[in-house]
Motif scaffolding. Structure first.
Motif, PDB file in Angstrom:
ATOM      1  N   GLU A   8       0.822  -1.209   0.000  1.00 17.71           N
ATOM      2  CA  GLU A   8       0.000   0.000   0.000  1.00 17.71           C
ATOM      3  C   GLU A   8       0.851   1.252   0.000  1.00 17.71           C
ATOM      4  OE1 GLU A   8      -3.554   0.520   2.471  1.00 17.71           O
ATOM      5  OE2 GLU A   8      -3.250  -1.561   3.093  1.00 17.71           O
ATOM      6  N   ARG A   9       0.303   2.328  -0.572  1.00 17.74           N
ATOM      7  CA  ARG A   9       0.921   3.635  -0.347  1.00 17.74           C
ATOM      8  C   ARG A   9      -0.140   4.491   0.331  1.00 17.74           C
ATOM      9  NH1 ARG A   9       3.754   8.238  -4.108  1.00 17.74           N
ATOM     10  NH2 ARG A   9       3.988   9.703  -2.400  1.00 17.74           N
ATOM     11  N   ARG A  10       0.024   4.634   1.622  1.00 18.73           N
ATOM     12  CA  ARG A  10      -0.999   5.366   2.359  1.00 18.73           C
ATOM     13  C   ARG A  10      -0.654   6.845   2.453  1.00 18.73           C
ATOM     14  NH1 ARG A  10      -4.100   2.085   7.063  1.00 18.73           N
ATOM     15  NH2 ARG A  10      -4.902   0.432   5.717  1.00 18.73           N
ATOM     16  N   ILE A  11      -1.506   7.667   1.878  1.00 19.87           N
ATOM     17  CA  ILE A  11      -1.364   9.116   2.003  1.00 19.87           C
ATOM     18  C   ILE A  11      -2.491   9.635   2.888  1.00 19.87           C
ATOM     19  CG2 ILE A  11      -1.439  11.292   0.760  1.00 19.87           C
ATOM     20  CD1 ILE A  11      -0.093   9.868  -1.597  1.00 19.87           C
ATOM     21  N   ILE A  12      -3.713   9.345   2.462  1.00 21.35           N
ATOM     22  CA  ILE A  12      -4.877   9.818   3.222  1.00 21.35           C
ATOM     23  C   ILE A  12      -4.966   9.070   4.555  1.00 21.35           C
ATOM     24  CG2 ILE A  12      -7.389  10.094   3.170  1.00 21.35           C
ATOM     25  CD1 ILE A  12      -6.271  11.629   0.896  1.00 21.35           C
ATOM     26  N   LEU A  13      -4.776   7.787   4.487  1.00 24.75           N
ATOM     27  CA  LEU A  13      -4.941   6.966   5.685  1.00 24.75           C
ATOM     28  C   LEU A  13      -3.597   6.705   6.374  1.00 24.75           C
ATOM     29  CD1 LEU A  13      -7.545   4.329   4.442  1.00 24.75           C
ATOM     30  CD2 LEU A  13      -7.974   6.355   5.823  1.00 24.75           C
ATOM     31  N   ILE A 101     -11.776   7.954   7.403  1.00 27.06           N
ATOM     32  CA  ILE A 101     -11.118   9.259   7.464  1.00 27.06           C
ATOM     33  C   ILE A 101     -11.735  10.107   8.578  1.00 27.06           C
ATOM     34  CG2 ILE A 101     -10.634  11.373   6.191  1.00 27.06           C
ATOM     35  CD1 ILE A 101     -10.902   9.653   3.590  1.00 27.06           C
ATOM     36  N   MET A 102     -13.055  10.187   8.577  1.00 27.09           N
ATOM     37  CA  MET A 102     -13.724  11.077   9.524  1.00 27.09           C
ATOM     38  C   MET A 102     -13.579  10.604  10.959  1.00 27.09           C
ATOM     39  SD  MET A 102     -17.130  12.260   7.506  1.00 27.09           S
ATOM     40  CE  MET A 102     -17.686  10.619   7.139  1.00 27.09           C
ATOM     41  N   TYR A 103     -13.633   9.272  11.145  1.00 26.47           N
ATOM     42  CA  TYR A 103     -13.549   8.752  12.510  1.00 26.47           C
ATOM     43  C   TYR A 103     -12.125   8.813  13.041  1.00 26.47           C
ATOM     44  CZ  TYR A 103     -18.325   6.926  12.757  1.00 26.47           C
ATOM     45  OH  TYR A 103     -19.686   6.809  12.812  1.00 26.47           O
ATOM     46  N   LYS A 104     -11.150   8.589  12.135  1.00 28.16           N
ATOM     47  CA  LYS A 104      -9.785   8.420  12.626  1.00 28.16           C
ATOM     48  C   LYS A 104      -8.903   9.640  12.416  1.00 28.16           C
ATOM     49  CE  LYS A 104      -9.993   3.448  11.986  1.00 28.16           C
ATOM     50  NZ  LYS A 104      -9.690   2.353  11.075  1.00 28.16           N
ATOM     51  N   ARG A 246      -5.999   5.848  -4.254  1.00 29.15           N
ATOM     52  CA  ARG A 246      -7.428   5.628  -4.012  1.00 29.15           C
ATOM     53  C   ARG A 246      -7.581   4.630  -2.882  1.00 29.15           C
ATOM     54  NH1 ARG A 246     -11.908   5.498  -8.514  1.00 29.15           N
ATOM     55  NH2 ARG A 246     -13.040   5.694  -6.574  1.00 29.15           N
ATOM     56  N   ILE A 247      -8.612   4.848  -2.099  1.00 31.65           N
ATOM     57  CA  ILE A 247      -8.904   3.908  -1.029  1.00 31.65           C
ATOM     58  C   ILE A 247      -9.950   2.940  -1.572  1.00 31.65           C
ATOM     59  CG2 ILE A 247      -9.680   3.614   1.339  1.00 31.65           C
ATOM     60  CD1 ILE A 247      -8.989   6.619   1.737  1.00 31.65           C
ATOM     61  N   TRP A 248      -9.572   1.673  -1.656  1.00 26.71           N
ATOM     62  CA  TRP A 248     -10.506   0.668  -2.157  1.00 26.71           C
ATOM     63  C   TRP A 248     -11.120  -0.063  -0.973  1.00 26.71           C
ATOM     64  CZ3 TRP A 248     -11.282   1.113  -7.256  1.00 26.71           C
ATOM     65  CH2 TRP A 248     -10.310   1.746  -7.998  1.00 26.71           C
ATOM     66  N   CYS A 249     -12.426  -0.263  -1.028  1.00 26.01           N
ATOM     67  CA  CYS A 249     -13.112  -0.951   0.056  1.00 26.01           C
ATOM     68  C   CYS A 249     -13.514  -2.315  -0.484  1.00 26.01           C
ATOM     69  CB  CYS A 249     -14.362  -0.202   0.479  1.00 26.01           C
ATOM     70  SG  CYS A 249     -14.088   1.553   0.693  1.00 26.01           S
ATOM     71  N   PRO A 257     -11.346  -8.937   3.952  1.00 29.74           N
ATOM     72  CA  PRO A 257     -12.020  -7.726   3.460  1.00 29.74           C
ATOM     73  C   PRO A 257     -11.525  -6.506   4.229  1.00 29.74           C
ATOM     74  CG  PRO A 257     -13.503  -9.003   4.845  1.00 29.74           C
ATOM     75  CD  PRO A 257     -12.245  -9.813   4.714  1.00 29.74           C
ATOM     76  N   GLY A 258     -11.648  -5.336   3.632  1.00 27.94           N
ATOM     77  CA  GLY A 258     -11.214  -4.126   4.332  1.00 27.94           C
ATOM     78  C   GLY A 258     -10.917  -3.014   3.362  1.00 27.94           C
ATOM     79  N   TYR A 259     -10.269  -1.960   3.879  1.00 32.02           N
ATOM     80  CA  TYR A 259      -9.942  -0.810   3.027  1.00 32.02           C
ATOM     81  C   TYR A 259      -8.455  -0.795   2.778  1.00 32.02           C
ATOM     82  CZ  TYR A 259      -9.222   0.834   7.783  1.00 32.02           C
ATOM     83  OH  TYR A 259      -8.841   0.907   9.083  1.00 32.02           O
ATOM     84  N   TYR A 260      -8.089  -0.492   1.564  1.00 35.16           N
ATOM     85  CA  TYR A 260      -6.678  -0.520   1.166  1.00 35.16           C
ATOM     86  C   TYR A 260      -6.398   0.680   0.290  1.00 35.16           C
ATOM     87  CZ  TYR A 260      -7.219  -5.362   2.687  1.00 35.16           C
ATOM     88  OH  TYR A 260      -7.497  -6.478   3.418  1.00 35.16           O
ATOM     89  N   GLU A 261      -5.378   1.430   0.641  1.00 37.23           N
ATOM     90  CA  GLU A 261      -5.049   2.634  -0.147  1.00 37.23           C
ATOM     91  C   GLU A 261      -3.852   2.343  -1.054  1.00 37.23           C
ATOM     92  OE1 GLU A 261      -4.451   6.137   2.165  1.00 37.23           O
ATOM     93  OE2 GLU A 261      -4.059   7.392   0.420  1.00 37.23           O
ATOM     94  N   PHE A 262      -4.077   2.507  -2.337  1.00 40.78           N
ATOM     95  CA  PHE A 262      -3.020   2.257  -3.320  1.00 40.78           C
ATOM     96  C   PHE A 262      -2.923   3.422  -4.281  1.00 40.78           C
ATOM     97  CE2 PHE A 262      -3.798  -2.119  -2.035  1.00 40.78           C
ATOM     98  CZ  PHE A 262      -2.524  -2.665  -2.066  1.00 40.78           C
ATOM     99  N   GLU A 263      -1.738   3.560  -4.861  1.00 45.19           N
ATOM    100  CA  GLU A 263      -1.634   4.512  -5.971  1.00 45.19           C
ATOM    101  C   GLU A 263      -2.539   4.013  -7.082  1.00 45.19           C
ATOM    102  OE1 GLU A 263       2.109   5.722  -7.537  1.00 45.19           O
ATOM    103  OE2 GLU A 263       3.089   5.586  -5.576  1.00 45.19           O
TER     104      GLU A 263
END
Lengths: 452, 565
Positions: A8-13, A101-104, A246-249, A257-263
């Motif tokens: 992953e490349r996490r920017i937002i998360l 994003i909003m919760y964390k 993009r964060i993929w759900c 299952p879960g959210y993953y942020e990738f370029e």
């Protein structure tokens, strides 16, 4: 919490799942929070807008429209106040990224919003949050008051003469409020019937008939990072025309299952399902994937997708080869939508899945336009009957015909959202629908998953 | 309807043919101007555009322009290249622009209409045999014209409330409602009484009144008129008559000086209902609820059905002779009326000059609702001004007549319709004078009259009125009057004929106009009744701008600025 994948490349998360990180302002300030607000305030508003345009960042809410372009459409000559709205009505089935994003990391959103408000000249901003996020609204309100105390929001931000108030408005539980003009109506205190366009383009006649920009949570957070990196630098992330991460759900029958942020474009759908998400359960095989939230067209596991991309290169993909960005799923005839990947294995009764989706759209149609109002309920009734032992061979064609009468004939995109699942499910799994007519309680596959 | 005044025109291409249409109108209206019906439910020319029924979907294209240079792009044959919008667009929200192309008759458009009709009918009860709207139902009409003619729907239909009382005059059947929102928009935008709304969502959306409210305003029945289906029905007219039996006549509402244009529907000489008729200069497409009730007075118990002299019923000829005898005396006063038609006022004017009489008039005033019920509760006060019958604005009483009788200046009164006792003339004074009463209904003072001449109500005769905006408008006979009763115009012509010993005076309304115009210099010159029947005519009211008219600013009415006297 999702287990972070090493690729992953996490920017937002970036900090979202850091156990040492909290959603309080001290924590945000420790990691360089609100520094970009200062940076943006040192620029002219139009320069900020220019950076966002250069970044090529596309809207993360579903339609994928370039955010900088959207800002350009803003009617600045009217002399009316300009409003900024954050669309936090995340309700597309299969999507759960904005919530993280909003919760964390709520301050990231607030910083992004204040930079955006400065860029477009809005002195009033709103976060329209879905009703079910009670805790999210509480967290955001606390974060806003923290930010106001420190002068990052509200009156005379950072001691400048720019002020922008930020208000959290909670919805009342309606999917249609995610449609920007429906959201605006709801924010005005009315029934959220989407408005007709023309003439009610939000950038010209939005909230209270004033120019208004509505952006998704993830999009607004990206603005903060665009300022940090600069538009050109941001545009280098991902692929041309598919910039940023993009964060993929991922939901459905995968092991993780879960959210993953990738370029954007950094991996394919196959890599996502089989590498990142740990593949299917033992002994199962892939049947279908919905790549962008429930309203996106379903993709069949054994389908081949071929054609030419926008840049002229030819492609011939299997399902697993589809690159995860904006254009990949689009080229495969579906869309990346809000990034909600729904995976279905061979235990899923496809007619049941269809009935489930139809039940959602029939329940959520606002009831304004005839085709969507009557068509969505009709399709629900047909698929429900089919799953209750009343299927007829002709139902498949009837469903297709009803869906065709909805698509493209409604005020908002909900018509397409309701029609596309039916069109793709029935076209691609026609045998499943036709065979339903001969299914009885005795001969039903005992493994099949009952969804409704 | 008044034809539009000079407007700028644009050229569009409608179904491949170039046509001219006024700028700013939408595709539905533009097509209608050239004989192409674009079916619609939610669109109403006098309400905001909602765009929700989707019945008016058409294909639209505009001349293409080069994105970078902004220059027009042409086909090989030199004609402008048309960029067709890939999806059908709604005609109601598509305003015409120069060079626009519209297709209202294509395969895609027919397919759209078939689809919408099918959707509208899937949850519709299809109870036409017991539905009041049958015969004037857009759902029936468009299903026949544009529908497929069969249904593919085998599921259960939605169940919604039936026979809901929305207010004192309106009954709602929610299952028939197609959720077009016309009634909601009307209540908000025209009646300014925001009481209607939808609850629930999707196909279960239900029209209802807000909690604790009811649809009780004086315009509530307009929602019934604009309801394209049988959802909103008039509690009064419900189940009374099949609409295809009704004979429709153009009329004018007499409730106030607003002069709403109406349609009076009758069957076999009995009036069944009154509905508004469109006139963009006067009432748009609306009228008051109270105005719709006025026909009930036609069959009232107090109706005068026999000519009489001193309480004895006599043949009309003899009663007219008695009236003429009364008018041969001295010191005559005419109590003319703002309720009389222009033609009656013209003849009254002639009688006044023949008998050298004094004229008295009583105004009838009430509250102004700022829409279509004006403070002047008579239809033709301005008629009395333009015919020269009076030159001052009337008071709301006849105190001057009472004084004149007390002083012995008036010995005979000829009364049109007015109740003198109610208007301030004492009973003692009335007993002192000889009185001729010409009117439709009896009242306390008419019972004291020596000579009683029955007349016809506005529904039983032809004539014209001048409304608050000085617009002259004609009304026509809807039903025959009671047996043997002649119109006021005929009676007055008889009296004038006898009094002046002139043979062959015609009671034809056009000739009444001709004679009046040949004897009088007035703003009415150049027109006559048969013209007004075709189109209402604004007349010049500037000579009376110094009068203090009681009407306030209202729908299609702005008081003339008072000039210094």
């Amino acid at each position: 919490m999702s287990e972070q994948s090493p690729k992953e490349r996490r920017i937002i998360l970036k900090y979202a799942d850091d156990p040492a990180y909290s959603n309080r302002i001290d924590c945000y300030l420790r990691v360089g929070g609100y520094q970009n607000l200062k940076k943006a305030f040192a620029m002219k508003p139009e320069e900020v807008g220019e950076e966002v345009l250069k970044s090529g960042v596309r809207g993360r809410g579903g339609a994928g429209f370039p955010a900088g372009m959207k800002w350009k459409f803003l009617d600045r000559k009217s002399g009316k106040p300009i409003y900024l709205i954050c669309n936090a009505d995340e309700s597309e089935p299969g999507t759960f990224k904005d919530r993280q994003i909003m919760y964390k990391d709520p301050h990231q959103l607030i910083e992004g919003m204040m930079i955006s408000a400065y860029a477009i000249g809005a002195s009033q901003a709103f976060i329209y949050i879905r009703a079910e996020f009670h805790e999210g609204a509480r967290i955001l309100n606390r974060a806003i008051s923290e930010a106001k105390d420190k002068g990052f929001c509200g009156n005379n931000i950072l001691g400048s003469d720019f002020s922008c108030d930020l208000v959290v408005h909670r919805g009342a539980g309606a999917y249609i409020c995610g449609e920007e003009t429906g959201l605006i109506e709801s924010l005005e205190g009315k029934r959220p019937n989407p408005r007709i366009k023309p003439p009610y383009f939000p950038a010209v006649l939005g909230l209270y008939q004033c120019p208004t920009i509505v952006n998704n949570v993830e999009t607004l957070c990206n603005v903060r990072h665009i300022i940090e990196m600069g538009g050109d630098e941001f545009a280098k992330i991902g692929k041309p025309n598919n910039t940023g991460t993009r964060i993929w759900c991922v939901s459905g029958q995968v092991m993780k299952p879960g959210y993953y942020e990738f370029e954007c474009g950094a991996l394919t759908l196959g890599q996502m399902i089989f590498d990142v998400c740990g593949g299917l359960r033992p002994g199962r095989s892939l049947k279908a994937v919905i790549p962008g939230g429930s309203s996106a067209k379903v993709l069949r596991a054994d389908e081949r997708f071929s054609g030419t991309l926008k840049d002229g290169t030819a492609f011939d993909w299997g399902l697993g080869d589809i690159p995860l960005d904006f254009d990949g799923p689009m080229s495969a005839g579906s869309m990346s939508g809000s990034g909600g990947i729904i995976v279905m294995d061979d235990t899923v009764d496809i007619v049941q899945a269809m009935a489930n989706i139809n039940a959602f759209y029939a329940h959520e149609s606002c009831g304004q336009c005839t085709p969507c109002r009557e068509g969505s309920l009709w399709m629900r009734k047909i698929t429900q009957r089919m799953c209750s032992g009343g299927a007829r061979k002709e139902d498949a064609d009837l469903l297709l015909s009803v869906a065709k009468q909805i698509e493209g004939r409604t005020i908002c995109a909900f018509g397409e959202a309701a029609a596309w699942p039916t069109q793709s499910f029935v076209t691609k799994f026609k045998d499943d629908f036709i065979n339903k007519a001969s299914e009885t309680a005795e001969n039903r596959d005992p493994k099949s998953l009952q969804l409704i | 309807m008044i034809s539009p005044t000079t407007e700028e025109m644009v050229t569009i291409t409608l179904n491949g043919k170039e046509v001219e249409v006024p700028t700013g109108i939408n595709a539905v209206e533009a097509a209608a101007l050239h004989g192409q019906e674009v079916p619609h439910y939610c669109y109403h020319p006098k309400l905001s555009v909602a765009g929700n029924c989707r019945m008016c979907l058409v294909e639209m294209g505009t001349p293409m322009r080069d994105r970078s240079t902004g220059e027009a792009i042409f086909e090989e044959d030199g004609s402008p290249k048309i960029g067709w919008v890939p999806k059908p667009v709604i005609g109601c929200a598509t305003n015409v622009s120069p060079g626009m192309h519209l297709r209202t008759e294509s395969d895609l458009v027919s397919e759209c209409r078939e689809g919408i009709m099918e959707f509208l009918l899937v949850n519709h009860p299809l109870d036409c045999p017991i539905c009041d709207q049958a015969g004037e139902c857009r759902l029936q009409e468009f299903a026949t014209d544009y529908g497929r003619g069969y249904s593919r729907y085998i599921e259960r239909k939605n169940v919604k409330p039936k026979r809901t009382r929305l207010g004192p005059r309106v009954t709602l059947d929610d299952e028939r409602c197609i959720l077009c929102s016309r009634c909601i928009r009307f209540s908000q935008e025209v009646a300014k009484d925001d009481v209607l709304g939808f609850v629930d969502r999707g196909s279960f959306s239900t029209l209802t009144c807000f909690p604790g409210k009811e649809l009780a305003n004086n315009y509530s029945l307009n929602t019934v008129d604009i309801c394209p289906v049988g959802a909103l029905t008039s509690t009064d007219f419900r189940f009374k008559m099949r609409v295809w039996f009704l004979k429709e006549t153009k009329s004018i509402c007499t409730e106030s000086s607003a002069g709403c244009n109406t349609i009076v529907s009758s069957r076999e000489g009995v009036i069944q209902r009154i509905t508004p008729r469109r006139n963009d200069l006067v009432n748009d497409t609306w009228m008051t609820d109270s105005g719709r009730d006025l026909y009930k007075s036609v069959r009232s118990e107090s109706r005068i059905l026999r000519p009489s002299v001193n309480g004895n019923d006599l043949p009309l000829k003899d009663v007219v002779s008695s009236a003429v005898d009364c008018l041969r005396g001295e010191k005559i006063g005419f109590v003319v009326s703002c309720h009389s038609s222009l033609e009656e006022q013209m003849l009254a004017k002639r009688l006044v000059s023949l008998t050298n009489a004094q004229t008295f008039i009583c105004g009838h005033f009430g509250d102004d609702d700022g829409i279509l019920l004006s403070a002047d509760r008579s239809p033709n006060l301005r008629g009395a001004l333009v015919t020269g019958l009076i030159d001052q604005y009337p008071n709301d009483n006849l105190a001057d007549l009472n004084d004149a009788i007390s002083k012995g200046n008036i010995e005979t009164v000829f009364v049109f319709d007015e109740d003198l006792i109610l208007s301030g003339v004492s009973k003692e004074n009335l007993q002192k004078v000889s009185m001729v009463y010409l009117g439709t209904h009896s009242n306390n003072s008419s019972r004291l009259a020596d000579v009683v001449l029955p007349g016809l109500s506005v529904f039983e005769k032809n004539g014209s009125f001048v409304n608050r905006s000085f617009i002259a408008q004609a009304f026509e006979m809807s039903v025959p009057g009671p047996a043997g009763i002649k119109s006021q115009v005929e009676v007055l012509t008889d009296i004038i004929s006898k009094l002046s010993e002139e043979e062959g005076i015609s009671s034809d309304l056009d000739e009444v106009w001709d004679i009046f115009n040949s004897h009088n210099q007035s703003v009415l010159a150049g027109t006559k009744f048969s013209n007004l029947k075709k189109v209402s005519v604004p007349i010049d009211g500037s000579s009376w701008s110094h009068l203090n008219f009681v009407e306030k600013t209202a729908l299609n009415y702005h008081p003339i600025e008072s000039e210094p006297k």
